[in-house]
Scaffold this motif. Sequence first.
Motif, PDB file in Angstrom:
ATOM      1  N   MET A 114       0.831  -1.200   0.000  1.00 46.11           N
ATOM      2  CA  MET A 114       0.000   0.000   0.000  1.00 46.11           C
ATOM      3  C   MET A 114       0.870   1.256   0.000  1.00 46.11           C
ATOM      4  SD  MET A 114      -3.039   1.168  -0.220  1.00 46.11           S
ATOM      5  CE  MET A 114      -3.869  -0.407  -0.056  1.00 46.11           C
ATOM      6  N   ARG A 115       1.959   1.244   0.757  1.00 49.76           N
ATOM      7  CA  ARG A 115       2.894   2.380   0.765  1.00 49.76           C
ATOM      8  C   ARG A 115       3.413   2.647  -0.647  1.00 49.76           C
ATOM      9  NH1 ARG A 115       6.805   3.307   5.391  1.00 49.76           N
ATOM     10  NH2 ARG A 115       5.573   3.041   7.259  1.00 49.76           N
ATOM     11  N   ALA A 116       3.772   1.585  -1.346  1.00 58.05           N
ATOM     12  CA  ALA A 116       4.283   1.729  -2.715  1.00 58.05           C
ATOM     13  C   ALA A 116       3.205   2.280  -3.642  1.00 58.05           C
ATOM     14  CB  ALA A 116       4.799   0.383  -3.223  1.00 58.05           C
ATOM     15  N   ASN A 117       1.966   1.786  -3.512  1.00 58.20           N
ATOM     16  CA  ASN A 117       0.867   2.285  -4.346  1.00 58.20           C
ATOM     17  C   ASN A 117       0.607   3.761  -4.093  1.00 58.20           C
ATOM     18  OD1 ASN A 117       0.231  -0.008  -5.807  1.00 58.20           O
ATOM     19  ND2 ASN A 117      -1.151  -0.795  -4.255  1.00 58.20           N
ATOM     20  N   ILE A 118       0.612   4.160  -2.832  1.00 56.81           N
ATOM     21  CA  ILE A 118       0.372   5.564  -2.496  1.00 56.81           C
ATOM     22  C   ILE A 118       1.497   6.430  -3.048  1.00 56.81           C
ATOM     23  CG2 ILE A 118       0.227   7.223  -0.591  1.00 56.81           C
ATOM     24  CD1 ILE A 118      -1.317   5.001   0.967  1.00 56.81           C
ATOM     25  N   SER A 119       2.728   5.994  -2.887  1.00 58.88           N
ATOM     26  CA  SER A 119       3.867   6.764  -3.403  1.00 58.88           C
ATOM     27  C   SER A 119       3.788   6.931  -4.915  1.00 58.88           C
ATOM     28  CB  SER A 119       5.181   6.086  -3.021  1.00 58.88           C
ATOM     29  OG  SER A 119       5.361   6.121  -1.627  1.00 58.88           O
ATOM     30  N   ARG A 120       3.388   5.881  -5.629  1.00 63.91           N
ATOM     31  CA  ARG A 120       3.265   5.954  -7.092  1.00 63.91           C
ATOM     32  C   ARG A 120       2.103   6.842  -7.529  1.00 63.91           C
ATOM     33  NH1 ARG A 120       4.763   0.376  -6.932  1.00 63.91           N
ATOM     34  NH2 ARG A 120       2.568  -0.188  -6.891  1.00 63.91           N
ATOM     35  N   THR A 121       1.115   6.996  -6.669  1.00 66.88           N
ATOM     36  CA  THR A 121      -0.048   7.815  -7.003  1.00 66.88           C
ATOM     37  C   THR A 121       0.321   9.286  -7.131  1.00 66.88           C
ATOM     38  OG1 THR A 121      -1.547   6.261  -5.940  1.00 66.88           O
ATOM     39  CG2 THR A 121      -2.375   8.491  -6.240  1.00 66.88           C
ATOM     40  N   PHE A 122       1.337   9.728  -6.396  1.00 63.60           N
ATOM     41  CA  PHE A 122       1.730  11.134  -6.369  1.00 63.60           C
ATOM     42  C   PHE A 122       3.133  11.301  -6.945  1.00 63.60           C
ATOM     43  CE2 PHE A 122      -1.367  10.336  -3.088  1.00 63.60           C
ATOM     44  CZ  PHE A 122      -2.299  11.324  -3.343  1.00 63.60           C
ATOM     45  N   PRO A 123       3.237  11.477  -8.265  1.00 64.40           N
ATOM     46  CA  PRO A 123       4.556  11.616  -8.905  1.00 64.40           C
ATOM     47  C   PRO A 123       5.347  12.771  -8.283  1.00 64.40           C
ATOM     48  CG  PRO A 123       2.818  11.438 -10.544  1.00 64.40           C
ATOM     49  CD  PRO A 123       2.149  11.601  -9.221  1.00 64.40           C
ATOM     50  N   GLY A 124       6.619  12.550  -8.107  1.00 61.92           N
ATOM     51  CA  GLY A 124       7.489  13.585  -7.557  1.00 61.92           C
ATOM     52  C   GLY A 124       7.498  13.648  -6.045  1.00 61.92           C
ATOM     53  N   LYS A 125       6.753  12.772  -5.387  1.00 61.53           N
ATOM     54  CA  LYS A 125       6.717  12.754  -3.928  1.00 61.53           C
ATOM     55  C   LYS A 125       7.251  11.401  -3.448  1.00 61.53           C
ATOM     56  CE  LYS A 125       3.847  14.779  -0.475  1.00 61.53           C
ATOM     57  NZ  LYS A 125       2.574  15.149   0.036  1.00 61.53           N
ATOM     58  N   ALA A 126       8.266  11.435  -2.615  1.00 64.43           N
ATOM     59  CA  ALA A 126       8.865  10.200  -2.102  1.00 64.43           C
ATOM     60  C   ALA A 126       8.084   9.689  -0.889  1.00 64.43           C
ATOM     61  CB  ALA A 126      10.318  10.458  -1.701  1.00 64.43           C
ATOM     62  N   GLU A 127       8.198   8.409  -0.638  1.00 62.24           N
ATOM     63  CA  GLU A 127       7.468   7.783   0.469  1.00 62.24           C
ATOM     64  C   GLU A 127       7.729   8.479   1.805  1.00 62.24           C
ATOM     65  OE1 GLU A 127       7.826   3.575   2.666  1.00 62.24           O
ATOM     66  OE2 GLU A 127       7.329   3.414   0.529  1.00 62.24           O
ATOM     67  N   TYR A 128       8.973   8.894   2.049  1.00 65.65           N
ATOM     68  CA  TYR A 128       9.300   9.517   3.341  1.00 65.65           C
ATOM     69  C   TYR A 128       8.638  10.891   3.519  1.00 65.65           C
ATOM     70  CZ  TYR A 128      12.717  12.393   0.812  1.00 65.65           C
ATOM     71  OH  TYR A 128      13.307  13.273  -0.048  1.00 65.65           O
ATOM     72  N   GLU A 129       8.098  11.465   2.440  1.00 66.38           N
ATOM     73  CA  GLU A 129       7.438  12.767   2.534  1.00 66.38           C
ATOM     74  C   GLU A 129       6.003  12.674   3.057  1.00 66.38           C
ATOM     75  OE1 GLU A 129       8.481  15.655  -0.739  1.00 66.38           O
ATOM     76  OE2 GLU A 129       9.108  13.751  -1.664  1.00 66.38           O
ATOM     77  N   PHE A 130       5.470  11.463   3.130  1.00 69.82           N
ATOM     78  CA  PHE A 130       4.114  11.264   3.644  1.00 69.82           C
ATOM     79  C   PHE A 130       4.170  10.986   5.139  1.00 69.82           C
ATOM     80  CE2 PHE A 130       3.818   9.874  -0.804  1.00 69.82           C
ATOM     81  CZ  PHE A 130       2.766  10.660  -1.237  1.00 69.82           C
ATOM     82  N   GLN A 131       3.159  11.473   5.845  1.00 66.25           N
ATOM     83  CA  GLN A 131       3.038  11.112   7.253  1.00 66.25           C
ATOM     84  C   GLN A 131       2.572   9.658   7.344  1.00 66.25           C
ATOM     85  OE1 GLN A 131       0.961  13.632  10.116  1.00 66.25           O
ATOM     86  NE2 GLN A 131       0.744  15.161   8.484  1.00 66.25           N
ATOM     87  N   GLU A 132       2.888   9.031   8.456  1.00 69.22           N
ATOM     88  CA  GLU A 132       2.387   7.688   8.717  1.00 69.22           C
ATOM     89  C   GLU A 132       1.034   7.826   9.407  1.00 69.22           C
ATOM     90  OE1 GLU A 132       4.367   4.595  11.443  1.00 69.22           O
ATOM     91  OE2 GLU A 132       5.302   4.290   9.474  1.00 69.22           O
ATOM     92  N   CYS A 133       0.074   7.009   9.007  1.00 73.11           N
ATOM     93  CA  CYS A 133      -1.234   7.007   9.658  1.00 73.11           C
ATOM     94  C   CYS A 133      -1.087   6.494  11.085  1.00 73.11           C
ATOM     95  CB  CYS A 133      -2.201   6.096   8.904  1.00 73.11           C
ATOM     96  SG  CYS A 133      -2.588   6.614   7.236  1.00 73.11           S
ATOM     97  N   GLY A 134      -2.010   6.856  11.915  1.00 71.08           N
ATOM     98  CA  GLY A 134      -1.979   6.407  13.304  1.00 71.08           C
ATOM     99  C   GLY A 134      -2.106   7.582  14.253  1.00 71.08           C
ATOM    100  N   ALA A 135      -1.753   7.346  15.500  1.00 73.93           N
ATOM    101  CA  ALA A 135      -1.925   8.351  16.549  1.00 73.93           C
ATOM    102  C   ALA A 135      -1.173   9.643  16.267  1.00 73.93           C
ATOM    103  CB  ALA A 135      -1.495   7.770  17.894  1.00 73.93           C
ATOM    104  N   SER A 136      -0.036   9.567  15.585  1.00 72.73           N
ATOM    105  CA  SER A 136       0.765  10.765  15.333  1.00 72.73           C
ATOM    106  C   SER A 136       0.357  11.509  14.054  1.00 72.73           C
ATOM    107  CB  SER A 136       2.246  10.399  15.265  1.00 72.73           C
ATOM    108  OG  SER A 136       2.476   9.547  14.157  1.00 72.73           O
ATOM    109  N   PHE A 137      -0.617  10.990  13.300  1.00 73.03           N
ATOM    110  CA  PHE A 137      -1.058  11.635  12.061  1.00 73.03           C
ATOM    111  C   PHE A 137      -1.724  12.968  12.394  1.00 73.03           C
ATOM    112  CE2 PHE A 137      -4.373  12.099   8.660  1.00 73.03           C
ATOM    113  CZ  PHE A 137      -3.500  12.398   7.633  1.00 73.03           C
ATOM    114  N   ASP A 138      -1.200  14.052  11.845  1.00 69.64           N
ATOM    115  CA  ASP A 138      -1.701  15.392  12.122  1.00 69.64           C
ATOM    116  C   ASP A 138      -2.312  15.970  10.853  1.00 69.64           C
ATOM    117  OD1 ASP A 138      -2.243  17.987  12.871  1.00 69.64           O
ATOM    118  OD2 ASP A 138      -0.198  18.422  13.556  1.00 69.64           O
TER     119      ASP A 138
END
Length: 153
Positions: free
Chosen positions: A44-68
């Motif tokens: 799922m991480r890979a699919n989400i990263s591919r959905t947004f060209p030019g954005k690397a996986e580390y640029e997304f927040q992780e879902c969960g308690a710390s998601f702001d």
Amino acid sequence: MVAARTPLAFCLLTLVGTGQALLCYVCIPPLAGNPAAQNAANLMRANISRTFPGKAEYEFQECGASFDMRQSSAQAACPWDDDSVVCLDIKHAAWQARTCGRVPFDADLRCIPGENGEDGCPCPNALCNGARRVAAAPVGLAAALLALACQRA
């Protein structure tokens, strides 16, 4: 009319479009749970990263308690501009993810079972994938009863 089932994989197409786009909450799932759940989260991480060209996986927040949701990194414009674009709230027993997706224009917007134990729940409005959904059955029942009462009056 019989509602057709749309595979969750179809919702995660990664074709880029142009124009005004739907704004959705986006976060990648944590690598949590047993090895199968972690593998599904990694896919799922890979699919989400591919959905947004030019954005690397580390640029997304992780879902969960710390998601702001207030941070700009929590929101993204979907890379398509047509009536098939939806926000997705994806839930697995061990994790959650949020992203953009696509469903057929006339599709039923019920939750869609995925191939790896996750359910993808589409919604068509900006930032609609941020809050938990509340069952609408009591409202629907009340509306039906009101309509029935009006017919008898």
